[in-house]
Scaffold this active site. Structure first.
Site, PDB file in Angstrom:
ATOM      1  CG  LEU A  64      -1.921  -1.187   1.245  1.00 54.04           C
ATOM      2  CD1 LEU A  64      -2.626  -1.267   2.594  1.00 54.04           C
ATOM      3  CD2 LEU A  64      -2.931  -1.054   0.115  1.00 54.04           C
ATOM      4  N   PRO A  65       0.312   2.406  -0.424  1.00 55.92           N
ATOM      5  CG  PRO A  65      -0.900   3.761  -1.873  1.00 55.92           C
ATOM      6  CD  PRO A  65      -1.046   2.576  -0.976  1.00 55.92           C
ATOM      7  CE  LYS A 175      12.006   1.490  -0.867  1.00 58.05           C
ATOM      8  NZ  LYS A 175      10.628   0.998  -1.052  1.00 58.05           N
ATOM      9  CE  LYS A 244       5.968   6.613   1.237  1.00 59.58           C
ATOM     10  NZ  LYS A 244       5.269   5.322   1.077  1.00 59.58           N
TER      11      LYS A 244
END
Length: 302
Positions: A64-65, A175, A244
Site C-alpha cells: 500500500l502507498p 528502506k 515521501k
C-alpha cells in the site's frame, strides 16, 4: 486450507501478487474493482471486493502507498481495532507489510497484532517494477526471528535478496534511509554535472569520469545513463514516493550537526517539487537542479 490475501494491486503490487499466486492459494484485493478483476483473471487468484467478508486467511501481504492506508486496513477507518482486518484474522495469522511505511506506525501495528497472537513483519522492497516482474526484488526485513522465518517463503517468492536488519520497524527505517541516500546521490551528481559544465566539461563526459572513478554511484551509473541524460525520465518510480521516503527518514532523529547534508537535499527537493509537472519520475530530481541553475543538463535539452 488457509489462503494468502494480497492487498494493493498497483504497479508494484500486480507483478508481486502474481508471484505469490504461483506458490500459494491466493486472494487479491484493491480499492479499484477493475484491478482486482484484471489480476484475478491473469493469475487465477480469488477476487475479494469486501474485506468484511474474508475468512480462511492465514497470511496477509500489504503493498500500500502509505502508513495511513495500512492503518486504515488493519485498524479500521476510525483508527481503532474493532472493524479493521486485525480484528477479523485468527490468532496465529501472519501479516507482512511490503510497502514503505513509517517505522513508528509499524511498531504500533506490530504491538496490536501481537496482542491478538498475530505475527507482524515489515519487508519493504527495493528494485522497482522491473525487478518486481522478475521476482528479483531486495527485501529489507524487520520483526521477530520466528515471524521472519514464517514470512521467508513469501519473501522468497518475490525477492532474490533478503536482508534482515532488526526488530519491528527496522525494515521500513532501512528502506527510507536507502532512498534518502539514493535521492541525495542523484542530487549530488546533478550538481556535479552543473559544475562540470561551468568548467567546460560536457554532461556525458563528467558522468563517464564519475563512472570510471571513485565518485561512481548507482545514480551516475544507471539513473544518469539510462534516464536523465537521454531526457526520458522513465525509471517508473515516482518523485513523490521518493520524497515521501525521504521524509520518513528525516523523522529519524540524529544530532543536528550530523544531518545538514541530507536535510539540505530534502529541503531543495521538497521546494523544487512545484517546478515539476504532474506525476514526475524520481529521476526528475535532475530537473530541479536544471531549474535552479537555469541550465539544461540533458542531451535532449542541450
Amino acid at each position: 486450507m488457509t489462503r494468502t490475501l494480497f492487498i494493493g494491486l498497483g504497479r508494484m503490487g500486480r507483478p508481486m501478487s502474481a508471484h505469490i499466486a504461483e506458490r500459494f492459494p491466493t486472494a487479491v484485493h484493491d480499492v479499484f474493482r477493475e484491478a482486482v478483476d484484471e489480476v484475478a483473471a491473469q493469475t487465477g487468484a480469488e477476487p475479494v471486493y469486501d474485506l468484511a467478508e474474508i475468512e480462511g486467511i492465514g497470511t496477509v501481504i500489504l503493498m500500500l502507498p502509505t502508513s495511513a492506508h495500512v492503518e486504515e486496513i488493519l485498524l479500521g477507518a476510525a483508527g481503532g481495532d474493532g472493524d479493521g482486518l486485525l480484528a477479523r484474522l485468527d490468532s496465529g495469522a501472519l501479516v507482512i507489510d511490503m510497502g514503505s511505511s513509517v517505522p513508528a506506525s509499524t511498531q504500533k501495528l506490530a504491538a496490536a497484532a501481537d496482542e491478538r497472537g498475530i505475527d507482524y513483519v515489515d519487508g519493504p522492497v527495493s528494485g522497482g517494477i522491473s525487478k518486481a516482474a522478475t521476482g528479483e526484488l531486495t527485501m529489507l526485513v524487520g520483526g521477530g526471528d520466528a515471524a521472519i522465518e514464517r514470512a521467508r517463503p513469501y519473501l522468497e517468492a518475490v525477492g532474490s535478496t533478503i536482508v534482515v536488519v532488526g526488530g519491528s520497524g527496522a525494515g521500513h527505517a532501512a528502506k527510507a534511509i536507502n532512498n534518502l541516500v539514493s535521492a541525495t546521490n542523484i542530487a549530488v551528481a546533478s550538481e556535479a554535472v552543473l559544475r562540470a559544465q561551468a568548467a567546460g566539461i560536457a554532461p556525458e563526459r563528467i558522468i563517464d569520469v564519475l563512472n570510471a572513478s571513485t565518485g561512481m554511484s548507482q545514480a551516475s551509473r544507471v539513473k544518469f545513463v539510462e534516464h536523465i541524460l537521454p531526457g526520458g525520465y522513465a525509471s517508473n518510480f515516482a518523485y513523490d514516493l521518493m520524497l515521501k521516503d525521504m521524509g520518513i527518514a528525516m523523522q529519524i532523529e540524529v544530532p543536528e550537526a550530523a544531518s545538514e547534508l541530507s536535510r539540505t537535499a530534502y529541503r531543495i527537493l521538497s521546494e523544487g517539487r512545484e517546478s515539476l509537472g504532474d506525476h514526475p519520475d524520481h529521476t526528475e530530481i535532475a530537473r530541479v537542479y536544471e531549474h535552479l541553475a537555469g541550465t539544461p543538463i540533458t542531451q535532449e535539452d542541450a
